[in-house]
Design an enzyme around this catalytic site. Sequence first.
Site, PDB file in Angstrom:
ATOM      1  N   ASP A 100       0.823  -1.206   0.000  1.00 35.97           N
ATOM      2  CA  ASP A 100       0.000   0.000   0.000  1.00 35.97           C
ATOM      3  C   ASP A 100       0.857   1.257   0.000  1.00 35.97           C
ATOM      4  O   ASP A 100       2.054   1.227   0.284  1.00 35.97           O
ATOM      5  CB  ASP A 100      -0.947   0.011   1.193  1.00 35.97           C
ATOM      6  CG  ASP A 100      -0.218  -0.057   2.528  1.00 35.97           C
ATOM      7  OD1 ASP A 100       0.780  -0.790   2.623  1.00 35.97           O
ATOM      8  OD2 ASP A 100      -0.645   0.612   3.489  1.00 35.97           O
TER       9      ASP A 100
ATOM     10  N   GLU B 111       0.010  -1.308   5.666  1.00 34.25           N
ATOM     11  CA  GLU B 111       1.074  -0.834   6.551  1.00 34.25           C
ATOM     12  C   GLU B 111       0.876   0.630   6.909  1.00 34.25           C
ATOM     13  O   GLU B 111       1.098   1.041   8.060  1.00 34.25           O
ATOM     14  CB  GLU B 111       2.435  -1.024   5.858  1.00 34.25           C
ATOM     15  CG  GLU B 111       3.643  -0.769   6.758  1.00 34.25           C
ATOM     16  CD  GLU B 111       4.147   0.668   6.706  1.00 34.25           C
ATOM     17  OE1 GLU B 111       5.070   0.991   7.481  1.00 34.25           O
ATOM     18  OE2 GLU B 111       3.616   1.475   5.907  1.00 34.25           O
TER      19      GLU B 111
END
Length: 488
Positions: free
Chosen positions: A79, A146
Site C-alpha cells: 500500500d 502498513e
Amino acid sequence: MNAHLEALAPNLVWRHFRTLCNTPRPSGHEAALVATLEAWADAQGLTHDRDAFGNLRLRKPASPGCEQAPGVVLQGHLDMVAQANADKDHDFTRDPIGTYIKEGWLHADGTTLGADNGLGVAAILAVLEDPALTHGPLEALFTLEEETSMGGALNLADNWLEGSLLLNLDSEDRGQVYIGCAGGADVVVDAQLPSAELHEDEQVVSLSLTGLKGGHSGMDIHKPLGNANRLLVRVLRALEIFDARLIRYQGGTLRNAIPREAFAQVALPSDDVEAALATVASLEGTLKAELGSGDSGLTLTAERITPPSGTEPLTRDTSAMLLATLHAAPCGVERMSADVPGVVETSNNLGVLSLEAGRFHLCALVRSLHDSATDAMADRFQALFGLMGARVKVENGYPGWAPNPESELLATFKQRHTELLGREPEVKVIHAGLECGILGSKYPHLDMISFGPLIRGAHSPDERVELDSVGEFWDMLRALIEQLATPR
C-alpha cells in the site's frame, strides 16, 4: 502510462515500479495489485500463497548449488499513502500516479509518489525475475495496510515464513542501514458534544490554513515543519475573545502524515466579524514568521459564508473546552534519545481531526523507541481528553525493533557495502514504524536489516526519489543476496 520509466536504469526495477504506479493501491485497496502480482508469478513459474489476512508470499527456489544457503525473506508493503494537493483532482482508488523527472529526481504530479514502499516492492520483484542472480532460497513477503494500521504485519500468519534472514526494503536514506525502529500506537478520541442553535446576531466565518509541506510523522517529526491542526487550533483560540463558537473542523487525512491543511467554521457575533477577520490576517504574518524558511508556504484565510439551514455551533463553554484541550495536547517531539544521538525517542502527531454536527473525532499517532514511553504518552491523551468526557481508545499498537549491533547479517551488509561502494554504511535507528518490530515479535529467530534508496517528502505530495540512488540500492541488494548464497 508512465512509459518513460522503462527508459531508466536499472530497467527491471523501473519496469516493475511502472506497474505499481499504474495500479491504484491506497491502504485497504491492494486487491487489484495482489491479483496482478499473482498473475505475474504464475507467468514466471513462481509459487505463491496468501495468509488469512491477505498478505502475499511469492517463493523462488535456490540457484543450483545454493540449496543449503540460509533462506532470505525479502519484505515490503504493497500500500501507499494517498495524499494530493488541494488543487489536484485525483481518485487514489481508480487513477494511476503520474510521474515526471526533474533534476535527477522522480516526482509525482501533485500527489504522493508511492516510492514508499513501491521501490522496495519493485526491487523485490526484480530480484525474483533476474536470471543472472545467484541466490539461496527466496521468499518475497508483501504485506497489506502498513500505512494505516500495520494490519498486514500485525495479522501475519504464524509459522508461515521459512527463511532465517529478512531484508526489509522500506528505508529511505542512501548509504544507511537500519537495525532498529520505534514502536507506536494510535490514540483515537471520539465525543458527541453539545451544540446550540445559531443566534440571530451571529454570522459564520470559514477559515482555511493551507500550503504547508507536510511529511512523514516519524522521520520528519523533528524538522521545522508546521502541523496544520496545531496551528489552526491556535488561530481558533485567538478568536475566543470574540465569543467564537466552533461549528465544523476538518484537518489532516492520515494519522502518520503531518497535516498540511486544516479548515474550520465558527459562529461570531455580527459586530465582531470585522475585528475577527483582521485578527486572522495578522496571525497569518505571525505564523509565517515563526515557521520561517522551514515551512514558508503557509496561507491563512477567513471569509464570511452563508451557513446551511439547521447549522448548530457548539455551546460557548464546550467550544472553549475543546479548543483548550486540543491546544494542550502533546504534538511533535517529546524527547530525544539519550542513547542514540540525533534520533527522536518519543513523539506524537495530531494527524486527523474533525468536528461535524457535534461529533468530534481525533486520531493521533504516538511513537517511541521505548514501548513503555509509548504507553505513557497514550495515557496522557487518555487523561487529558478524559477530562472532557470523551471516549479514548488506544489501538493498533506495535512493538519497536530492538537494535542488534552484533548481527551477522549486518556484518555481511557492511562488508559488501564497503567493497561495492567504497565506504562503510551508517548504521542507524529510525523514528518510524518499520514492520520489522512486529515481524521480529512473531518470528524472533529472524536476523533483520532495513535499507533502501533515497526518498524525500514521503507521505506528502512532495515525495520524490533520487534516480542515482535507485541504481546504487539495486546493486547493493544484488550483491548482498549473492554474498548470502556463498558458503560461509
